[in-house]
Scaffold this motif. Structure first.
Motif, PDB file in Angstrom:
ATOM      1  N   LEU A   1       0.864  -1.186   0.000  1.00  0.00           N
ATOM      2  CA  LEU A   1       0.000   0.000   0.000  1.00  0.00           C
ATOM      3  C   LEU A   1       0.897   1.231   0.000  1.00  0.00           C
TER       4      LEU A   1
ATOM      5  N   GLU B   1       0.826   5.814  -0.340  1.00  0.00           N
ATOM      6  CA  GLU B   1       0.090   7.071  -0.439  1.00  0.00           C
ATOM      7  C   GLU B   1       1.104   8.185  -0.622  1.00  0.00           C
TER       8      GLU B   1
ATOM      9  N   ASP C   1      -3.297   5.728   8.833  1.00  0.00           N
ATOM     10  CA  ASP C   1      -4.370   5.348   7.899  1.00  0.00           C
ATOM     11  C   ASP C   1      -3.973   4.117   7.077  1.00  0.00           C
ATOM     12  N   LEU C   2      -2.729   4.093   6.584  1.00  0.00           N
ATOM     13  CA  LEU C   2      -2.264   2.939   5.804  1.00  0.00           C
ATOM     14  C   LEU C   2      -2.197   1.678   6.666  1.00  0.00           C
TER      15      LEU C   2
ATOM     16  N   GLN D   1      -4.112   0.990   9.187  1.00  0.00           N
ATOM     17  CA  GLN D   1      -5.500   0.539   9.362  1.00  0.00           C
ATOM     18  C   GLN D   1      -5.997  -0.169   8.102  1.00  0.00           C
ATOM     19  N   LYS D   2      -5.717   0.396   6.924  1.00  0.00           N
ATOM     20  CA  LYS D   2      -6.118  -0.246   5.669  1.00  0.00           C
ATOM     21  C   LYS D   2      -5.450  -1.612   5.536  1.00  0.00           C
ATOM     22  N   HIS D   3      -4.163  -1.677   5.875  1.00  0.00           N
ATOM     23  CA  HIS D   3      -3.402  -2.919   5.770  1.00  0.00           C
ATOM     24  C   HIS D   3      -3.976  -3.977   6.697  1.00  0.00           C
TER      25      HIS D   3
ATOM     26  N   THR E   1      -7.022  -4.167   7.775  1.00  0.00           N
ATOM     27  CA  THR E   1      -8.329  -4.538   7.240  1.00  0.00           C
ATOM     28  C   THR E   1      -8.165  -5.552   6.103  1.00  0.00           C
ATOM     29  N   ILE E   2      -7.192  -5.324   5.231  1.00  0.00           N
ATOM     30  CA  ILE E   2      -6.930  -6.254   4.125  1.00  0.00           C
ATOM     31  C   ILE E   2      -6.523  -7.623   4.676  1.00  0.00           C
TER      32      ILE E   2
ATOM     33  N   GLU F   1      -9.484  -9.518   6.231  1.00  0.00           N
ATOM     34  CA  GLU F   1     -10.483  -9.921   5.253  1.00  0.00           C
ATOM     35  C   GLU F   1     -10.077 -11.176   4.490  1.00  0.00           C
TER      36      GLU F   1
END
Length: 91
Positions: free
Chosen positions: A13, A15, A79-80, A82-84, A86-87, A90
């Protein structure tokens, strides 16, 4: 002939966020989460790089603690992460 360097960082990821003055216009920070190969091991890492007019700089980023750039880079890292996470959950 220029020797090509083997890539050791594999971003998952990323940004890009603009840098504040006194950096010149067109300067950004690229924040990436990925894995880095060290010898025969792969480790999860966060990498922050300076971008000048679209090109990654060899210069390491630096900014005063508590500055606008510090706050924005820290937020982008959180933020990254948290996204990581979540991935990962999942899958």
């Amino acid at each position: 002939m220029e020797e090509s360097k083997n890539e050791t960082f594999f971003p998952q990821l990323s940004e890009i966020i603009p840098a504040s003055p006194p950096h010149s216009p067109g300067t950004s920070y690229k924040i990436s989460i990925g894995i880095e190969q060290l010898d025969f091991n792969f480790l999860p890492v966060i990498k922050v790089q300076m971008i000048y007019h679209g090109e990654v700089s060899e210069r390491s980023p630096s900014f005063p603690l508590g500055s606008e750039d510090h706050i924005r880079v820290s937020k982008a890292i959180n933020d990254l992460l948290q996204k990581h996470s979540t991935i990962i959950t999942e899958k």
